[in-house]
Design an enzyme around this catalytic site. Structure first.
Site, mmCIF file in Angstrom:
data_model
loop_
_atom_site.group_PDB
_atom_site.id
_atom_site.type_symbol
_atom_site.label_atom_id
_atom_site.label_comp_id
_atom_site.label_asym_id
_atom_site.label_seq_id
_atom_site.Cartn_x
_atom_site.Cartn_y
_atom_site.Cartn_z
ATOM 1 N N SER A 38 0.831 -1.190 0.000
ATOM 2 C CA SER A 38 0.000 0.000 0.000
ATOM 3 C C SER A 38 0.879 1.259 0.000
ATOM 4 C CB SER A 38 -0.958 -0.041 1.203
ATOM 5 O OG SER A 38 -1.965 0.929 1.094
ATOM 6 N N ASP A 161 -5.937 -2.954 -2.722
ATOM 7 C CA ASP A 161 -4.831 -2.726 -1.789
ATOM 8 C C ASP A 161 -4.163 -4.033 -1.344
ATOM 9 O OD1 ASP A 161 -3.699 -2.298 1.066
ATOM 10 O OD2 ASP A 161 -4.122 -0.256 0.404
#
Length: 285
Positions: A38, A161
């Site tokens: 991320s 993500d």
């Protein structure tokens, strides 16, 4: 002995990682393998490119733009964080704060970015070959928070993500041959994840992605197992960890310039205090 670095995600909390990584650069601390999850993937990219304080600017300066993050951004673009603004408009070679992509590619370290396949829920590990100058879709995919962002498309496939499927990819690092690893956490020491809130909302919003819903429902279980494993490896002398030492209240989604700078400075202070320990651990002394 192959050494590795893992940079956890955490949205705005990764301002702490930015401080730690700047100290690494200032002390010529390098790794054979680097993995980012991320927002941690973007921090890792600047680190590998040798761009000291670039991450700091993204948290403490660029984040002040409405195009960086906010509800208005979510309504206009489908993403709370302006992934195109952050990782294209600002980051491209003609942007306000470009990534030195040639330097990133020239760095001998292996680099992987973790994303989650939207259809299978499995972790996918993009590498340098999945990126090119001004094409950072892999990093955007790693940062595409479910519900807070539309899935990102890489090579015709949708991704969310990386933290959804592999928040702390220590097992992946060992599979790549790493024997000693440093992990930069965005959460304080002792943190354990609670079950995801707002289950009804994300179940409704992600109805086309049942595998991602399953991952979110069980994310706290996966995450806490990874944390436990990392702590055991640390006790065995195979892992060294950094976690925010100061009690700075910060939200994953909240942009506050003073808080970002405080978190960055906390990262610097923690890393500066442990440079000798880190070098000993990596066999650099």
């Amino acid at each position: 002995m192959k050494t590795g670095l893992i940079v956890e995600g955490g949205g705005m909390k990764c301002a702490y990682s930015a401080g730690v990584l700047d100290v690494f650069m200032e002390n010529d601390i390098n790794f054979d393998y680097v993995s980012g999850v991320s927002a941690g993937s973007a921090c890792a990219a600047s680190y590998l490119a040798g761009q000291r304080e670039r991450n700091r600017r993204f948290y403490s300066i660029h984040s002040m733009s409405k195009k960086y993050a906010g509800v208005e951004n979510l309504l206009k673009t489908g993403s709370f964080f302006g992934l195109d603004y952050i990782y294209s408009t600002l980051t491209d070679s003609d942007g306000a704060d470009p990534l030195d992509f040639p330097a990133l590619m020239a760095n001998p370290a292996e680099f992987e970015v973790v994303a989650t396949d939207a259809l299978t829920g499995h972790a996918v590990y993009f590498n340098k070959n999945d990126m090119s100058q001004d094409h950072y879709e892999a990093i955007k995919a790693s940062c595409a928070l479910p519900v807070m962002s539309n899935p990102q498309v890489v090579n015709g496939r949708e991704y969310f993500d990386g933290g959804v499927s592999d928040s702390i990819p220590i097992q992946r690092a060992y599979e790549r041959g790493v024997r000693k690893a440093v992990i930069i956490f965005s959460k304080p020491e002792g943190y354990l994840m609670e079950p995801q809130p707002h289950r009804f909302i994300y179940t409704f919003a992600l109805h086309k992605y049942p595998a991602v819903i399953y991952r979110l429902n069980h994310r706290h279980e996966f995450y806490n197992r990874q944390i436990t494993k990392a702590r055991k490896l640390r006790d065995a002398g195979r892992v060294l960890t950094f976690s925010p030492s100061s009690d700075i209240k910060v939200d994953t989604y909240k942009v506050d310039q003073d808080v970002m700078e405080a978190l960055y400075q906390n990262g610097r202070q923690d890393a500066e205090a442990r440079v000798s320990e880190l070098k000993n651990f990596l066999g650099l002394n």
